[in-house]
Write a protein that holds these residues in place. Structure first.
Motif, PDB file in Angstrom:
ATOM      1  N   PRO A  85       0.809  -1.228   0.000  1.00  0.00           N
ATOM      2  CA  PRO A  85       0.000   0.000   0.000  1.00  0.00           C
ATOM      3  C   PRO A  85       0.845   1.282   0.000  1.00  0.00           C
ATOM      4  N   CYS A  86       0.370   2.280  -0.734  1.00  0.00           N
ATOM      5  CA  CYS A  86       1.041   3.587  -0.757  1.00  0.00           C
ATOM      6  C   CYS A  86       0.824   4.297   0.582  1.00  0.00           C
ATOM      7  N   GLY A  87       1.476   5.407   0.763  1.00  0.00           N
ATOM      8  CA  GLY A  87       1.406   6.137   2.040  1.00  0.00           C
ATOM      9  C   GLY A  87       0.000   6.574   2.397  1.00  0.00           C
ATOM     10  N   ILE A  88      -0.726   7.082   1.411  1.00  0.00           N
ATOM     11  CA  ILE A  88      -2.101   7.544   1.696  1.00  0.00           C
ATOM     12  C   ILE A  88      -2.957   6.364   2.125  1.00  0.00           C
ATOM     13  N   CYS A  89      -2.832   5.233   1.424  1.00  0.00           N
ATOM     14  CA  CYS A  89      -3.623   4.047   1.790  1.00  0.00           C
ATOM     15  C   CYS A  89      -3.246   3.538   3.177  1.00  0.00           C
ATOM     16  N   ARG A  90      -1.977   3.621   3.531  1.00  0.00           N
ATOM     17  CA  ARG A  90      -1.571   3.182   4.881  1.00  0.00           C
ATOM     18  C   ARG A  90      -2.285   4.019   5.942  1.00  0.00           C
ATOM     19  N   GLN A  91      -2.361   5.333   5.697  1.00  0.00           N
ATOM     20  CA  GLN A  91      -3.040   6.204   6.661  1.00  0.00           C
ATOM     21  C   GLN A  91      -4.531   5.879   6.725  1.00  0.00           C
ATOM     22  N   PRO A  99      -3.903  -2.158  14.633  1.00  0.00           N
ATOM     23  CA  PRO A  99      -2.488  -2.296  14.258  1.00  0.00           C
ATOM     24  C   PRO A  99      -2.038  -3.736  14.054  1.00  0.00           C
ATOM     25  N   ASP A 100      -2.685  -4.686  14.721  1.00  0.00           N
ATOM     26  CA  ASP A 100      -2.248  -6.086  14.584  1.00  0.00           C
ATOM     27  C   ASP A 100      -2.984  -6.823  13.457  1.00  0.00           C
ATOM     28  N   MET A 101      -3.769  -6.095  12.687  1.00  0.00           N
ATOM     29  CA  MET A 101      -4.540  -6.748  11.616  1.00  0.00           C
ATOM     30  C   MET A 101      -3.615  -7.226  10.496  1.00  0.00           C
ATOM     31  N   PRO A 102      -3.766  -8.483  10.053  1.00  0.00           N
ATOM     32  CA  PRO A 102      -2.899  -8.983   8.988  1.00  0.00           C
ATOM     33  C   PRO A 102      -3.186  -8.352   7.628  1.00  0.00           C
ATOM     34  N   VAL A 103      -2.106  -8.109   6.909  1.00  0.00           N
ATOM     35  CA  VAL A 103      -2.163  -7.602   5.538  1.00  0.00           C
ATOM     36  C   VAL A 103      -1.421  -8.622   4.678  1.00  0.00           C
ATOM     37  N   ILE A 113       2.734 -15.572  -1.069  1.00  0.00           N
ATOM     38  CA  ILE A 113       1.915 -14.592  -0.347  1.00  0.00           C
ATOM     39  C   ILE A 113       2.720 -14.147   0.873  1.00  0.00           C
ATOM     40  N   SER A 114       2.947 -12.850   0.991  1.00  0.00           N
ATOM     41  CA  SER A 114       3.638 -12.308   2.159  1.00  0.00           C
ATOM     42  C   SER A 114       2.605 -11.774   3.137  1.00  0.00           C
ATOM     43  N   THR A 115       3.007 -11.723   4.401  1.00  0.00           N
ATOM     44  CA  THR A 115       2.106 -11.211   5.437  1.00  0.00           C
ATOM     45  C   THR A 115       2.810 -10.138   6.241  1.00  0.00           C
ATOM     46  N   THR A 116       2.095  -9.025   6.473  1.00  0.00           N
ATOM     47  CA  THR A 116       2.587  -8.011   7.393  1.00  0.00           C
ATOM     48  C   THR A 116       1.386  -7.552   8.224  1.00  0.00           C
ATOM     49  N   THR A 117       1.516  -6.435   8.921  1.00  0.00           N
ATOM     50  CA  THR A 117       0.383  -5.922   9.691  1.00  0.00           C
ATOM     51  C   THR A 117       0.231  -4.430   9.405  1.00  0.00           C
ATOM     52  N   ILE A 118      -0.919  -3.922   9.768  1.00  0.00           N
ATOM     53  CA  ILE A 118      -1.172  -2.474   9.619  1.00  0.00           C
ATOM     54  C   ILE A 118      -0.116  -1.688  10.408  1.00  0.00           C
ATOM     55  N   GLY A 119       0.189  -2.152  11.612  1.00  0.00           N
ATOM     56  CA  GLY A 119       1.150  -1.445  12.466  1.00  0.00           C
ATOM     57  C   GLY A 119       2.566  -1.464  11.903  1.00  0.00           C
ATOM     58  N   LEU A 121       3.166  -1.561   8.680  1.00  0.00           N
ATOM     59  CA  LEU A 121       3.132  -0.701   7.489  1.00  0.00           C
ATOM     60  C   LEU A 121       3.191   0.776   7.863  1.00  0.00           C
ATOM     61  N   LEU A 122       2.587   1.106   9.012  1.00  0.00           N
ATOM     62  CA  LEU A 122       2.566   2.518   9.420  1.00  0.00           C
ATOM     63  C   LEU A 122       2.764   2.627  10.930  1.00  0.00           C
TER      64      LEU A 122
END
Ligand code: THU
Length: 131
Positions: A85-91, A99-103, A113-119, A121-122
């Motif tokens: 996600p781009c910066g605007i989408c992260r916000q 913050p712990d939601m999987p992306v 498939i890679s996994t990260t979290t909202i937290g 990412l931002l």
């Protein structure tokens, strides 16, 4: 669920309106009630008016009255260089998702498939005044 969301995001990417960049992105946002909200990028001849796939998915869900989310999948780019996600989408994601939601993210055509979290990412997301 990870595979199902990625497959849904791949379907959504088919609807991308990306005549300027030719870069197709799809997103699938899982609401807490189990419903899945799709998004694709929607470009514009005035480039800055473009809406990314992630925001399309979030805004569709919000417009339907969903406010709690548990995962999002994004597909775009290649297996070697998948879209994140781009910066605007992260916000925007940080506004509505914990913050712990999987992306989950992957290239358009398949692959890992890679996994990260909202937290992740931002980190230290701006949240303004606590209203
Ligand atoms: N884009 C998305 O939809 N999501 C991303 O995660 C990255 C970028 C779109 C915006 C534009 O339509 C195209 O991809 C190229 O930047």
């Amino acid at each position: 669920m990870k595979q199902k969301l990625i497959a849904a995001a791949r379907d959504a990417a088919k609807n991308a309106y990306c005549k300027y960049s030719n870069y197709r992105v799809g997103a699938a946002l899982l609401a807490e009630d189990g419903s899945i909200w799709l998004g694709c990028n929607v470009e514009n001849s005035s480039f800055g008016a473009t809406n990314c796939a992630e925001r399309t998915a979030v805004f569709s869900a919000i417009a339907a009255g969903k406010h709690k989310f548990s995962a999002i999948a994004i597909v775009g780019g290649s297996d070697e260089n998948p879209a994140t996600p781009c910066g605007i989408c992260r916000q925007v994601l940080a506004e509505f998702c914990p913050p712990d939601m999987p992306v989950y993210f992957a290239g358009l055509e398949g692959g890992d498939i890679s996994t990260t979290t909202i937290g992740e990412l931002l980190p230290l997301a701006f949240s303004g005044a606590k209203l």
